[in-house]
Enzyme design. Sequence first.
Site, PDB file in Angstrom:
ATOM      1  N   ASN A  61     -24.399 -55.431 -28.494  1.00 30.56           N
ATOM      2  CA  ASN A  61     -24.041 -56.571 -28.834  1.00 30.56           C
ATOM      3  C   ASN A  61     -22.175 -55.862 -28.498  1.00 30.56           C
ATOM      4  OD1 ASN A  61     -22.941 -59.184 -29.222  1.00 30.56           O
ATOM      5  ND2 ASN A  61     -21.472 -58.443 -31.270  1.00 30.56           N
ATOM      6  N   THR A  62     -21.781 -55.284 -29.375  1.00 27.82           N
ATOM      7  CA  THR A  62     -20.523 -54.336 -29.135  1.00 27.82           C
ATOM      8  C   THR A  62     -20.168 -53.140 -28.559  1.00 27.82           C
ATOM      9  OG1 THR A  62     -20.730 -54.440 -31.600  1.00 27.82           O
ATOM     10  CG2 THR A  62     -19.369 -52.405 -31.116  1.00 27.82           C
TER      11      THR A  62
ATOM     12  N   LYS B 163     -35.294 -62.681 -34.729  1.00 28.03           N
ATOM     13  CA  LYS B 163     -34.560 -61.636 -35.156  1.00 28.03           C
ATOM     14  C   LYS B 163     -34.595 -61.308 -36.580  1.00 28.03           C
ATOM     15  CE  LYS B 163     -31.887 -57.870 -34.837  1.00 28.03           C
ATOM     16  NZ  LYS B 163     -30.402 -57.208 -34.360  1.00 28.03           N
TER      17      LYS B 163
ATOM     18  N   ALA C 214     -28.630 -51.396 -31.624  1.00 28.18           N
ATOM     19  CA  ALA C 214     -27.549 -51.085 -32.496  1.00 28.18           C
ATOM     20  C   ALA C 214     -27.909 -49.605 -32.389  1.00 28.18           C
ATOM     21  CB  ALA C 214     -28.213 -51.153 -34.333  1.00 28.18           C
ATOM     22  N   GLY C 215     -25.979 -48.877 -32.284  1.00 28.90           N
ATOM     23  CA  GLY C 215     -25.912 -47.908 -31.488  1.00 28.90           C
ATOM     24  C   GLY C 215     -25.837 -47.572 -30.466  1.00 28.90           C
TER      25      GLY C 215
ATOM     26  N   GLY D  54     -22.940 -51.127 -34.536  1.00 27.78           N
ATOM     27  CA  GLY D  54     -21.062 -50.903 -34.084  1.00 27.78           C
ATOM     28  C   GLY D  54     -20.838 -49.506 -34.120  1.00 27.78           C
TER      29      GLY D  54
END
Length: 262
Positions: A214-215, A105, A192-193, A166
């Site tokens: 992830n976050t 990635k 993301a987001g 994040g």
Amino acid sequence: MDGGVSTQDNWSVGGRTFHSRLIVGTGKYADYAQNAAAAEAAGAEIVTVALRRVNLSDPTQPMLADFVKPDRFVYLPNTAGCFTGEEAVRTLRLAREAGGWDLVKLEVLSNTKHLLPDMEETLRALKLLIADGFTVMVYCTDDPVYAVKLEEAGAAAIMPAAAPIGSGLGIQNHLNLALIIEQSKVPVLVDAGVGTASDATLAMELGCDAVLMNTAIAQAKDPIRMATAMKHAVIAGREAFLAGRMAKKMYAEPSSPLSGLI
């Protein structure tokens, strides 16, 4: 059937086929044990590995591979923390030497508060990596024009950000994401987001092939429960997409016929 989804409903990237449409990260968890438990609860088959931020080689410290085991999960090395094409290429070349990874990635960030991808550098790095034999999934902005450029340059998957990394803001531009999905001939993954389960469901309802996060899991008050929620959210969104939603209408339409009323 598995979790309500047919085992035939798979997706492929880089010549590999996967059933789970939820990819999870390996950062921000309390420890590697919690990370592994969350990945299992999510039903993930792929985990992203930020090569600059996790321990893959120092046996004197806890090592990711001792918990998130490579024989259970496909490692997707990423270039998190890279701000130039040269940094990204060097990082992934070292990864290939260390672990033999060629499905990777790419992310090249702008050195700004929002950390959105630097698309000029991303495209340049992609071309270098393709020439070097890598199969590259590319993190990018939700710009349909640049998404075409990435695909034409050989990207194996397009991974637009729903919102800054994040941030947990969810999908901010439904139109652009829908345009990217419509035009792409390679898999499209929201990356993301994502903040909560409804964000993941919406991404899948729009037609994304998968969601990477992830976050949203790692920083939840209960990461394992959130991982389970995300698993079901992705399944629900995918099933709704395949089912085909009803048309939106301006005015009411009764659920039961009005003719023949007493």
